[in-house]
Design an enzyme around this catalytic site. Structure first.
Site, short mmCIF file in Angstrom:
data_model
loop_
_atom_site.label_atom_id
_atom_site.label_comp_id
_atom_site.label_asym_id
_atom_site.label_seq_id
_atom_site.Cartn_x
_atom_site.Cartn_y
_atom_site.Cartn_z
N LYS A 1 8.53 -29.10 6.66
CA LYS A 1 8.64 -29.66 5.31
C LYS A 1 9.65 -30.81 5.33
O LYS A 1 10.80 -30.63 5.76
CB LYS A 1 9.13 -28.55 4.37
CG LYS A 1 8.52 -28.56 2.99
CD LYS A 1 8.91 -27.27 2.27
CE LYS A 1 8.50 -27.26 0.84
NZ LYS A 1 9.08 -26.12 0.12
O1 G3P Z 1 9.61 -24.59 -2.96
C1 G3P Z 1 9.58 -25.66 -3.82
C2 G3P Z 1 9.42 -25.31 -5.28
O2 G3P Z 1 8.36 -24.43 -5.46
C3 G3P Z 1 10.70 -24.94 -5.98
O3 G3P Z 1 10.49 -24.38 -7.25
O4 G3P Z 1 11.32 -23.11 -9.18
O5 G3P Z 1 12.97 -24.21 -7.63
O6 G3P Z 1 11.56 -25.57 -9.18
P1 G3P Z 1 11.65 -24.32 -8.37
#
Ligand code: G3P
Length: 223
Positions: free
Chosen positions: A83
């Protein structure tokens, strides 16, 4: 539509994969930090449990360092997808890693033109963050629609991985739009199963069956 789990928690991954509905996992540095375990060992264990693509994120911000990190992440397990963040250096690293046959998930995407750049750099996945856009009063799902349209216009093979999902409505919208992948926090995955009419209906079926049990299943009563 593929379901990935957005977590680095092995117990959550084990529980979800045991249902046979999970195709992969995405992690990020924040999720990994919460687990308090050596990174390589954790990613290897997740790869063994899920038997599908597992995103592991680089933490360098300069292309050569990202490439080095990406190569060593890819060596942890054949399921690892590297990533890289959607910055200039991240896309430079994406091009090099992709040319070496290493799959890259380009993350922290918040605009359709960023997604276009990632596809041109050879990303295997683009991760637009819908929840974080909603948080600042933009419609995160609009971004998904725009990226899908752009990728379709030019036949880019990059898969649209809907990230930063907060609730089943995001998953529904992503599915209606035809997004390739949704990466789900365990809580959102769990919430998809629930409907009060399912619980009510099942309780009524079982109560009716119990009441008529001597007639409909006499063998079971005798046993
Ligand atoms: O892994 C990336 C993403 O899904 C993060 O989500 O909830 O931290 O905005 P969030």
């Amino acid at each position: 539509m593929k379901f990935f789990l957005d977590t680095a928690n092995v117990e959550e991954i084990r529980q979800a994969t045991s249902l046979g509905l999970i195709d992969g996992v995405t992690t990020n540095p924040s999720l990994v930090a919460k687990e308090g375990r050596p990174f390589d060992e954790l990613i290897h264990e997740i790869c063994e449990v899920v038997q599908g693509p597992v995103s592991a994120e680089v933490v360098s911000t300069e292309a050569n360092a990202m490439i080095k990190e990406g190569r060593s992440l890819a060596e942890i397990h054949e399921h690892v997808v590297v990533k890289c963040p959607l910055i200039r250096e991240g896309l430079k690293a994406t091009r090099v890693l992709a040319d070496e046959g290493i799959r890259v998930n380009v993350t922290l995407c918040f605009s359709p033109t960023q997604a276009l750049l990632a596809a041109k750099a050879g990303a295997a996945y683009i991760s637009p963050f819908v929840g974080r856009l909603d948080d600042i009063s933009y419609d995160g799902m609009d971004l998904i629609g725009q990226i899908l349209a752009i990728y379709q216009n030019y036949g880019f093979p990059t898969e649209v991985l809907v990230a930063s999902i907060r609730h089943p409505k995001h998953i529904l919208d992503a599915a209606l739009m035809g997004a390739d992948v949704a990466t789900l926090p365990y809580k959102a995955f769990d919430a998809m199963f629930n409907h009060p009419l399912t619980d009510k209906g099942l309780a009524a079926f079982l109560a009716d069956w119990e009441e008529a049990r001597e007639t409909v299943a006499p063998e079971a009563v005798e046993a």
